[in-house]
Design a protein around this motif. Structure first.
Motif, PDB file in Angstrom:
ATOM      1  N   TYR A   1       7.716  12.681   0.742  1.00  0.00           N
ATOM      2  CA  TYR A   1       8.527  11.773   0.495  1.00  0.00           C
ATOM      3  C   TYR A   1       7.653  10.185   0.893  1.00  0.00           C
ATOM      4  N   ASN A   2       8.173   9.081   0.217  1.00  0.00           N
ATOM      5  CA  ASN A   2       7.761   7.734   0.607  1.00  0.00           C
ATOM      6  C   ASN A   2       8.709   7.586   1.534  1.00  0.00           C
ATOM      7  N   VAL A   3       9.040   6.302   2.408  1.00  0.00           N
ATOM      8  CA  VAL A   3      10.299   5.620   2.708  1.00  0.00           C
ATOM      9  C   VAL A   3      11.940   5.750   2.269  1.00  0.00           C
ATOM     10  N   TYR A   4      11.402   5.049   0.642  1.00  0.00           N
ATOM     11  CA  TYR A   4      12.387   4.723  -0.036  1.00  0.00           C
ATOM     12  C   TYR A   4      12.768   6.539   0.193  1.00  0.00           C
ATOM     13  N   GLU A   5      12.415   7.102  -0.733  1.00  0.00           N
ATOM     14  CA  GLU A   5      12.729   8.656  -1.137  1.00  0.00           C
ATOM     15  C   GLU A   5      13.545   9.538   0.535  1.00  0.00           C
ATOM     16  N   ASN A   6      12.918   9.393   1.300  1.00  0.00           N
ATOM     17  CA  ASN A   6      13.232  10.064   2.802  1.00  0.00           C
ATOM     18  C   ASN A   6      14.263   8.987   2.520  1.00  0.00           C
ATOM     19  N   ILE A   7      14.888   7.957   2.649  1.00  0.00           N
ATOM     20  CA  ILE A   7      16.263   7.374   2.783  1.00  0.00           C
ATOM     21  C   ILE A   7      17.451   7.500   2.035  1.00  0.00           C
TER      22      ILE A   7
ATOM     23  N   GLU B   1       1.111  12.187  -3.506  1.00  0.00           N
ATOM     24  CA  GLU B   1       1.371  10.661  -3.461  1.00  0.00           C
ATOM     25  C   GLU B   1       2.470   9.838  -3.752  1.00  0.00           C
ATOM     26  N   GLY B   2       2.807  10.069  -5.212  1.00  0.00           N
ATOM     27  CA  GLY B   2       3.976   9.815  -5.302  1.00  0.00           C
ATOM     28  C   GLY B   2       5.008   9.928  -4.816  1.00  0.00           C
ATOM     29  N   GLY B   3       5.797  10.770  -4.156  1.00  0.00           N
ATOM     30  CA  GLY B   3       7.075  10.790  -3.613  1.00  0.00           C
ATOM     31  C   GLY B   3       7.812  11.858  -4.218  1.00  0.00           C
ATOM     32  N   GLY B   4       7.273  12.661  -5.815  1.00  0.00           N
ATOM     33  CA  GLY B   4       8.317  12.633  -6.230  1.00  0.00           C
ATOM     34  C   GLY B   4       9.251  13.136  -6.031  1.00  0.00           C
ATOM     35  N   MET B   5      10.426  12.590  -7.553  1.00  0.00           N
ATOM     36  CA  MET B   5      11.483  12.098  -6.976  1.00  0.00           C
ATOM     37  C   MET B   5      12.401  13.430  -7.025  1.00  0.00           C
TER      38      MET B   5
ATOM     39  N   ARG C   1      17.742  -3.520   4.973  1.00  0.00           N
ATOM     40  CA  ARG C   1      17.244  -4.649   5.450  1.00  0.00           C
ATOM     41  C   ARG C   1      18.053  -4.626   6.872  1.00  0.00           C
ATOM     42  N   PHE C   2      19.456  -3.515   6.997  1.00  0.00           N
ATOM     43  CA  PHE C   2      20.016  -2.716   8.271  1.00  0.00           C
ATOM     44  C   PHE C   2      18.657  -2.244   9.396  1.00  0.00           C
ATOM     45  N   VAL C   3      17.402  -1.701   8.896  1.00  0.00           N
ATOM     46  CA  VAL C   3      17.131  -1.687   9.804  1.00  0.00           C
ATOM     47  C   VAL C   3      15.647  -2.436  10.440  1.00  0.00           C
ATOM     48  N   ASN C   4      15.238  -3.946   9.575  1.00  0.00           N
ATOM     49  CA  ASN C   4      14.580  -4.260   9.572  1.00  0.00           C
ATOM     50  C   ASN C   4      13.314  -3.807   9.012  1.00  0.00           C
ATOM     51  N   LEU C   5      13.372  -2.984   7.647  1.00  0.00           N
ATOM     52  CA  LEU C   5      11.922  -2.177   7.173  1.00  0.00           C
ATOM     53  C   LEU C   5      12.275  -3.113   5.096  1.00  0.00           C
ATOM     54  N   GLN C   6      12.271  -4.105   5.297  1.00  0.00           N
ATOM     55  CA  GLN C   6      12.349  -4.414   3.680  1.00  0.00           C
ATOM     56  C   GLN C   6      11.101  -4.150   3.446  1.00  0.00           C
ATOM     57  N   GLY C   7      10.543  -3.937   2.669  1.00  0.00           N
ATOM     58  CA  GLY C   7       9.452  -3.713   1.903  1.00  0.00           C
ATOM     59  C   GLY C   7       7.989  -2.764   1.953  1.00  0.00           C
ATOM     60  N   PHE C   8       9.164  -1.861   2.577  1.00  0.00           N
ATOM     61  CA  PHE C   8       8.214  -0.299   3.030  1.00  0.00           C
ATOM     62  C   PHE C   8       8.889   0.723   2.195  1.00  0.00           C
ATOM     63  N   GLU C   9       9.294   0.327   1.105  1.00  0.00           N
ATOM     64  CA  GLU C   9      10.040   1.304   0.134  1.00  0.00           C
ATOM     65  C   GLU C   9       8.910   2.108   0.441  1.00  0.00           C
ATOM     66  N   LYS C  10       7.597   1.743  -0.202  1.00  0.00           N
ATOM     67  CA  LYS C  10       6.581   2.799  -0.876  1.00  0.00           C
ATOM     68  C   LYS C  10       5.665   3.223  -0.271  1.00  0.00           C
ATOM     69  N   ARG C  11       5.693   2.704   1.253  1.00  0.00           N
ATOM     70  CA  ARG C  11       4.679   3.412   2.328  1.00  0.00           C
ATOM     71  C   ARG C  11       5.281   4.371   2.240  1.00  0.00           C
ATOM     72  N   SER C  12       4.071   5.207   2.807  1.00  0.00           N
ATOM     73  CA  SER C  12       4.270   6.911   3.302  1.00  0.00           C
ATOM     74  C   SER C  12       4.623   6.637   4.782  1.00  0.00           C
ATOM     75  N   VAL C  13       5.246   7.365   4.664  1.00  0.00           N
ATOM     76  CA  VAL C  13       6.259   7.913   6.327  1.00  0.00           C
ATOM     77  C   VAL C  13       4.956   8.718   7.150  1.00  0.00           C
ATOM     78  N   THR C  14       4.065   8.521   6.820  1.00  0.00           N
ATOM     79  CA  THR C  14       2.630   9.502   7.800  1.00  0.00           C
ATOM     80  C   THR C  14       1.880   8.228   8.461  1.00  0.00           C
ATOM     81  N   HIS C  15       2.136   7.024   8.089  1.00  0.00           N
ATOM     82  CA  HIS C  15       1.514   5.887   8.460  1.00  0.00           C
ATOM     83  C   HIS C  15       2.198   4.998   8.751  1.00  0.00           C
ATOM     84  N   LEU C  16       3.268   4.963   9.034  1.00  0.00           N
ATOM     85  CA  LEU C  16       3.846   4.316   9.820  1.00  0.00           C
ATOM     86  C   LEU C  16       4.143   4.961  11.125  1.00  0.00           C
ATOM     87  N   SER C  17       3.885   3.753  12.248  1.00  0.00           N
ATOM     88  CA  SER C  17       4.523   3.587  13.268  1.00  0.00           C
ATOM     89  C   SER C  17       5.788   4.627  14.380  1.00  0.00           C
ATOM     90  N   GLY C  18       5.121   4.419  15.484  1.00  0.00           N
ATOM     91  CA  GLY C  18       6.521   5.691  15.771  1.00  0.00           C
ATOM     92  C   GLY C  18       7.980   4.590  15.940  1.00  0.00           C
TER      93      GLY C  18
END
Lengths: 277, 375
Positions: free
Chosen positions: B94-100, A271-275, B123-140
């Motif tokens: 990884y969440n959105v932030y870590e993926n990017i 869950e935590g994203g793991g840095m 901002r560029f791809v219009n996903l502000q506020g999605f940093e902490k989201r899990s990528v598996t819970h995003l739409s296509g």
């Protein structure tokens, strides 16, 4: 309509529930009952108090089980990784080789190791021909741990291999594409994604290792008493069902706590994203 | 127009899998800043070409040049290109932030700069506020944007896109087409886009590379590809076309369907056998007396914007798109303007594609579906 469906569901579930009740819950209650009663059936804490005498045995069992688990992991993880990279035909072949010893009974496998490690066994004969030895191997901690590693290795390889072969290759390509060389891929992608397999592998090796009595009896030469041996002796030889049950209960609680801790560890990482550090 | 340098060149590339030729002496030059689409059916070698550029595959022979320097054997992680994968290949742990941030982390960019650049990307791809989201819970569509951000943040010189829209539904796909084109314009970098969808290719690209059987069939702007297909394969693959067997008795005259037509093509040998392409929307249905050809309507399908009408002329079934309604059994005349006729040299594909006698929508859709699954 709805009622009929739930009725059917009850019917479908019934055998399983019955099975679980008879063979899981009832025995557990029996163990708990014996642990807290004396020979006459009266409630007592004496059995639990007596456990203090077995601190040493518990400690050795945990130590051996941990060492055996660590060694199986060190062997199994790279093995599973390379296996998952092979062609489908080779994977099947390797899987067969891993499974092959498991087609034989644990007792027979352990007996074979006795023959190999004995004072007059295969290894010492070979050493003798070279003018070395004989080395005492049966009855050492090494022999017991070897027995555990040998017998339980497939249980570590299989879950790790299964999860590794499911890792989508495009994830590895993506990591590669974003600048990850081999070690970085292993560390940032393969390791975290294979962790659930590692956790279940650890559970599947640690639990039988900590409770084994046969391996320690045969390869320990009667000198190494593990917690499993103690339980067996209390029940089979001393007919002290109550103490045997108390030791079993504590062992069970210990195993449950370790499992809970490990699962927690796996969840956190997911869950935590793991840095990446 | 000033000379723009080639950022990627493929020279005489051959590739085979298990002894089967996948790329057959492929040559391709891609200009800096272009939106190039590799278009073809599954198995034509387009994805293989992309993977060779990315470095996931090494060609059996031939050279891959980047900025005129050979990069054969350079591993993917050292190439200044990034890839958008067909199913995005986002890291599920990884969440959105870590993926990017992944690419920057690997390059040990300072944490403060990573944060700044990831936020800029979001901002560029219009996903502000999605940093902490899990990528598996995003739409296509959102996953697609994360994939773009994760690749583009590394400032690649070339972005490779492997059928990135194929997993999205139609409406989203159209929106993303526009968005991808905008992203490419804003970034000003080269996009190499792989698709089997000709409409996607025509609407997004500066240059379309039509591929078949491991070979380039035609390279050109979308308009060139559509209006002046080089052979029967391209004509058939891009849009609808009636492809007829004909000869060129002399310049500006094409003889087919038993009639001499005025046309704008020249440069063929006298009486050279040729393939003639007439697009369905370029044929006019007129009263029989005014028609150059005469035939019977055998099928009428309403398509919304137009009718698709099949007219049988001496056994050759023409497809005609018109906004006027006609009925099965009507005898009609066909009129073709000189600029509606496109003459092509004979090729190995001559005769393989022709009329619409086996025309069936259901079949076409079925085969497209299976193609999608294959790749």
């Amino acid at each position: 309509m709805k009622q009929r469906r739930s009725y059917a569901q009850v019917l479908i579930n019934a055998p399983y529930l019955l099975w679980a009740a008879i063979f899981i819950l009832v025995p557990l209650f029996i163990v708990a009952y014996y642990a807290f009663t004396d020979a006459s059936g009266a409630f007592t804490m004496a059995n639990i108090k007596e456990l203090a005498n077995y601190k040493q045995t518990f400690w050795i069992s945990i130590k051996y089980a941990l060492i055996a688990t660590a060694i199986t992991f060190v062997i199994a993880y790279p093995f599973a990784y390379f296996m998952s990279k092979k062609s489908a035909a080779k994977q099947q072949m390797m899987m067969l080789l891993v499974m092959l010893p498991m087609w034989m009974n644990l007792l027979i496998r352990t007996y074979s190791w006795m023959n190999i490690l004995e004072r007059n066994g295969i290894i010492n004969n070979l050493l003798g021909m070279m003018g070395l030895g004989p080395w005492k191997m049966i009855g050492t901690a090494g022999a017991v741990i070897l027995g555990m590693v040998y017998n339980y290795l497939p249980y570590m390889i299989l879950p790790i291999y299964t999860i590794m072969s499911k890792i989508d290759n495009s994830l590895l390509e993506a990591a590669d594409d974003l600048g990850a060389h081999s070690f970085a891929k292993l560390r940032h992608i393969i390791w975290p994604l294979s962790l659930p397999g590692v956790i279940s592998g650890i559970a599947m090796v640690f639990v039988p290792s900590i409770s084994t009595f046969y391996i320690s009896q045969k390869l320990g030469g009667g000198k190494i008493m593990l917690i499993g041996d103690t339980i067996e002796r209390q029940i089979q030889t001393a007919y002290n069902y109550n103490l045997g049950a108390a030791i079993s209960l504590v062992l069970m609680v210990f195993v449950l706590i370790s499992m809970a801790v490990m699962n927690r560890f796996a969840d956190d990482d997911g869950e935590g994203g793991g840095m990446i550090v | 127009m000033s000379e723009i340098k080639n950022i990627i060149e493929l020279k005489d590339i051959c590739m085979e899998f298990d002894g089967e030729m996948v790329l057959d002496h492929l040559n391709l030059a891609i200009k800096d800043g272009e939106f190039v689409t590799l278009l073809g059916r599954s198995g034509c070698g387009k994805t293989t070409t992309l993977r060779i550029i990315a470095g996931f595959l090494n060609p059996v022979s031939g050279q891959v040049l980047f900025d005129s320097k050979e990069i054969n054997g350079v591993p993917p992680y050292q190439r200044p290109v990034n890839t958008i994968f067909q199913r995005y290949a986002l890291f599920p742990h990884y969440n959105v932030y870590e993926n990017i941030a992944f690419g920057l982390r690997l390059r040990k960019v300072p944490e403060a700069e990573i944060k700044e650049r990831v936020e800029e990307m979001l901002r560029f791809v219009n996903l502000q506020g999605f940093e902490k989201r899990s990528v598996t819970h995003l739409s296509g569509g959102q996953q697609q944007r994360v994939a773009i951000a994760r690749a583009v943040i590394n400032k690649p010189k070339v972005l490779l896109l492997d059928e990135p829209l194929s997993a999205l539904d139609l409406q989203l796909r159209k929106d993303m087409q526009v968005e991808l084109k905008n992203i490419q314009k804003k970034l000003g970098i080269t996009f190499i886009y792989v698709t089997h969808d000709q409409e996607e290719a025509l609407s997004m690209s500066d240059t379309v590379v039509v591929m078949n059987e491991g070979k380039v069939q035609q390279i050109g702007t979308p308009i060139e590809i559509y209006n002046e297909p080089q052979n029967a394969f391209v004509a058939d693959f891009i849009g609808e076309s009636n492809i007829l067997d004909g000869v060129m008795p002399c310049d500006f005259t094409a003889r087919f369907a038993g009639h001499d037509f005025d046309c704008l093509d020249k440069g063929f040998a006298p009486n050279e056998p040729v393939d003639v392409v007439v697009r369905p929307e370029d044929v006019d249905i007129v009263p029989v007396v005014r028609g150059m050809l005469k035939g019977e309507v055998t099928s009428v399908t309403f398509r919304g914007v137009h009718f698709e009408i099949i007219v049988d002329i001496d056994g050759f079934k023409w497809m005609i798109q018109t906004t006027d309604e006609h009925h099965v059994g009507d005898v009609v005349g066909l009129y073709i303007e000189p600029d509606a006729i496109h003459v092509m040299k004979k090729s190995q594909y001559s005769g393989k594609y022709g009329d619409y006698s086996s025309y069936s929508d259901e079949l076409e859709q079925l085969s497209e579906l299976t193609e999608d699954e294959e790749e």
